[in-house]
Design a protein around this motif. Structure first.
Motif, PDB file in Angstrom:
ATOM      1  N   ILE A  51       0.855  -1.677  -0.021  1.00  7.00           N
ATOM      2  CA  ILE A  51       0.096   0.064  -0.076  1.00  7.00           C
ATOM      3  C   ILE A  51       0.998   0.835  -0.140  1.00  7.00           C
ATOM      4  N   ASN A  52       0.467   2.444  -0.697  1.00  7.04           N
ATOM      5  CA  ASN A  52       1.455   3.226  -1.477  1.00  7.04           C
ATOM      6  C   ASN A  52       1.014   4.293  -0.983  1.00  7.04           C
ATOM      7  N   LYS A  53       1.648   5.434  -0.955  1.00  5.99           N
ATOM      8  CA  LYS A  53       1.181   7.012  -1.181  1.00  5.99           C
ATOM      9  C   LYS A  53       1.240   7.325  -1.887  1.00  5.99           C
ATOM     10  N   ALA A  54       0.916   8.163  -3.190  1.00  6.31           N
ATOM     11  CA  ALA A  54       1.086   8.704  -3.783  1.00  6.31           C
ATOM     12  C   ALA A  54       0.744  10.137  -3.997  1.00  6.31           C
ATOM     13  N   GLY A  55       1.227  10.957  -4.584  1.00  5.98           N
ATOM     14  CA  GLY A  55       0.343  12.456  -5.774  1.00  5.98           C
ATOM     15  C   GLY A  55      -0.487  12.565  -6.040  1.00  5.98           C
ATOM     16  N   CYS A  56      -0.848  13.841  -7.126  1.00 10.32           N
ATOM     17  CA  CYS A  56      -2.194  13.621  -7.842  1.00 10.32           C
ATOM     18  C   CYS A  56      -2.194  12.061  -8.974  1.00 10.32           C
ATOM     19  N   LEU A  57      -3.274  11.273  -8.988  1.00  9.16           N
ATOM     20  CA  LEU A  57      -2.566  10.897  -9.890  1.00  9.16           C
ATOM     21  C   LEU A  57      -4.271  11.145 -11.274  1.00  9.16           C
ATOM     22  N   ASP A  58      -3.970  12.646 -11.228  1.00  7.84           N
ATOM     23  CA  ASP A  58      -5.684  12.980 -12.219  1.00  7.84           C
ATOM     24  C   ASP A  58      -6.179  12.990 -12.364  1.00  7.84           C
ATOM     25  N   ARG A  59      -7.165  11.989 -11.581  1.00  5.86           N
ATOM     26  CA  ARG A  59      -8.720  11.679 -11.492  1.00  5.86           C
ATOM     27  C   ARG A  59      -9.637  12.593 -10.676  1.00  5.86           C
ATOM     28  N   CYS A  60      -8.716  14.617 -10.267  1.00  2.00           N
ATOM     29  CA  CYS A  60      -9.375  14.603  -9.214  1.00  2.00           C
ATOM     30  C   CYS A  60     -10.794  14.848  -9.250  1.00  2.00           C
ATOM     31  N   GLU A  61     -11.683  14.963  -9.862  1.00  6.39           N
ATOM     32  CA  GLU A  61     -13.222  14.670  -9.515  1.00  6.39           C
ATOM     33  C   GLU A  61     -14.121  13.766  -9.527  1.00  6.39           C
ATOM     34  N   GLU A  62     -13.563  12.597  -9.776  1.00  8.91           N
ATOM     35  CA  GLU A  62     -13.839  11.045  -9.478  1.00  8.91           C
ATOM     36  C   GLU A  62     -12.645  11.658  -8.026  1.00  8.91           C
ATOM     37  N   GLY A  63     -12.528  11.448  -7.080  1.00 13.24           N
ATOM     38  CA  GLY A  63     -11.882  11.046  -6.031  1.00 13.24           C
ATOM     39  C   GLY A  63     -12.446  11.151  -5.041  1.00 13.24           C
ATOM     40  N   PRO A  64     -12.110  10.862  -3.686  1.00 12.69           N
ATOM     41  CA  PRO A  64     -10.803  10.283  -3.722  1.00 12.69           C
ATOM     42  C   PRO A  64     -10.784   8.877  -4.282  1.00 12.69           C
ATOM     43  N   VAL A  65      -9.315   8.881  -4.774  1.00 14.78           N
ATOM     44  CA  VAL A  65      -9.306   7.651  -5.987  1.00 14.78           C
ATOM     45  C   VAL A  65      -8.046   7.383  -5.340  1.00 14.78           C
ATOM     46  N   LEU A  66      -7.753   5.259  -5.919  1.00 12.59           N
ATOM     47  CA  LEU A  66      -6.764   4.960  -5.511  1.00 12.59           C
ATOM     48  C   LEU A  66      -7.070   3.796  -6.491  1.00 12.59           C
ATOM     49  N   VAL A  67      -5.699   3.338  -6.971  1.00 13.56           N
ATOM     50  CA  VAL A  67      -5.523   2.529  -7.987  1.00 13.56           C
ATOM     51  C   VAL A  67      -4.512   1.249  -7.778  1.00 13.56           C
ATOM     52  N   VAL A  68      -4.362   0.290  -8.159  1.00 10.28           N
ATOM     53  CA  VAL A  68      -4.237  -1.409  -8.237  1.00 10.28           C
ATOM     54  C   VAL A  68      -3.652  -1.714  -9.516  1.00 10.28           C
ATOM     55  N   TYR A  69      -2.064  -2.093  -9.401  1.00 12.48           N
ATOM     56  CA  TYR A  69      -1.577  -2.111 -10.284  1.00 12.48           C
ATOM     57  C   TYR A  69      -1.025  -3.707 -10.457  1.00 12.48           C
ATOM     58  N   PRO A  70      -1.356  -4.917 -10.869  1.00 15.12           N
ATOM     59  CA  PRO A  70      -0.652  -4.559 -12.175  1.00 15.12           C
ATOM     60  C   PRO A  70      -2.051  -4.445 -13.148  1.00 15.12           C
ATOM     61  N   ASP A  71      -3.345  -4.661 -11.647  1.00 12.72           N
ATOM     62  CA  ASP A  71      -4.103  -5.061 -12.598  1.00 12.72           C
ATOM     63  C   ASP A  71      -5.313  -3.653 -13.352  1.00 12.72           C
ATOM     64  N   GLU A  72      -3.972  -2.527 -13.302  1.00 16.79           N
ATOM     65  CA  GLU A  72      -4.593  -1.418 -13.667  1.00 16.79           C
ATOM     66  C   GLU A  72      -6.273  -0.880 -13.371  1.00 16.79           C
ATOM     67  N   THR A  73      -6.704  -1.528 -12.006  1.00 18.13           N
ATOM     68  CA  THR A  73      -7.889  -1.050 -11.827  1.00 18.13           C
ATOM     69  C   THR A  73      -8.639   0.008 -10.351  1.00 18.13           C
ATOM     70  N   TRP A  74      -9.104   1.054 -11.164  1.00 20.35           N
ATOM     71  CA  TRP A  74      -9.334   2.330 -10.236  1.00 20.35           C
ATOM     72  C   TRP A  74     -10.335   2.256  -9.501  1.00 20.35           C
ATOM     73  N   TYR A  75     -10.543   2.395  -8.205  1.00 18.31           N
ATOM     74  CA  TYR A  75     -11.381   2.725  -7.000  1.00 18.31           C
ATOM     75  C   TYR A  75     -12.342   4.251  -6.723  1.00 18.31           C
ATOM     76  N   THR A  76     -12.944   4.602  -6.346  1.00 14.62           N
ATOM     77  CA  THR A  76     -12.777   5.472  -5.833  1.00 14.62           C
ATOM     78  C   THR A  76     -13.656   5.068  -4.025  1.00 14.62           C
ATOM     79  N   TYR A  77     -13.968   5.396  -3.025  1.00 13.92           N
ATOM     80  CA  TYR A  77     -14.004   5.011  -2.086  1.00 13.92           C
ATOM     81  C   TYR A  77     -14.948   6.344  -1.357  1.00 13.92           C
ATOM     82  N   VAL A  78     -15.715   5.603  -0.135  1.00  6.64           N
ATOM     83  CA  VAL A  78     -16.233   6.944   1.720  1.00  6.64           C
ATOM     84  C   VAL A  78     -16.026   6.345   2.023  1.00  6.64           C
ATOM     85  N   ASP A  79     -15.738   5.932   2.973  1.00  2.00           N
ATOM     86  CA  ASP A  79     -15.580   4.818   4.582  1.00  2.00           C
ATOM     87  C   ASP A  79     -14.413   3.454   4.576  1.00  2.00           C
ATOM     88  N   LYS A  80     -14.353   3.071   5.588  1.00  2.00           N
ATOM     89  CA  LYS A  80     -13.715   2.690   5.361  1.00  2.00           C
ATOM     90  C   LYS A  80     -14.456   0.567   5.272  1.00  2.00           C
TER      91      LYS A  80
END
Ligand code: FES
Length: 102
Positions: A51-80
């Protein structure tokens, strides 16, 4: 084969209001929570999950965002609960969580 089975990047970028940013939506707490859960589940390390920290991934309007590699799967989330679902479904069982996918 990739070094980590799943390498997860959380955008933690901060901007001053009124600009939008992932840190404005609790990204730091959720990244810490994900890191803690992965350790508790004994899933951290090479060949497993990182699990790593990243700077802006340039999908700010869809945020908060995370991305899982190598699957190239992007997610947003609200809570735990959302983070738990991404961990349990995607990182443990390899099933994409479609309801959180962006
Ligand atoms: S601030 Fe998170 S993607 Fe830009």
């Amino acid at each position: 084969m990739s070094f980590y089975k799943h390498h997860v990047f959380f955008c933690l970028n901060k901007r001053e209001a009124p600009e939008n940013c992932c840190a404005c939506h609790g990204a730091e707490d959720m990244q810490q929570y994900a890191k803690k859960r992965i350790k508790e589940l004994k899933l951290s390390g090479p060949g497993n999950v990182r699990i790593n920290k990243a700077g802006c991934l340039d999908r700010c309007e869809e945020g908060p965002v995370l991305v899982v590699y190598p699957d190239e799967t992007w997610y947003t989330y609200v809570d735990k609960e959302d983070i738990d679902e991404i961990i349990n479904e995607h990182l443990v069982n390899g099933r994409v969580v479609e309801r959180l996918r962006i």
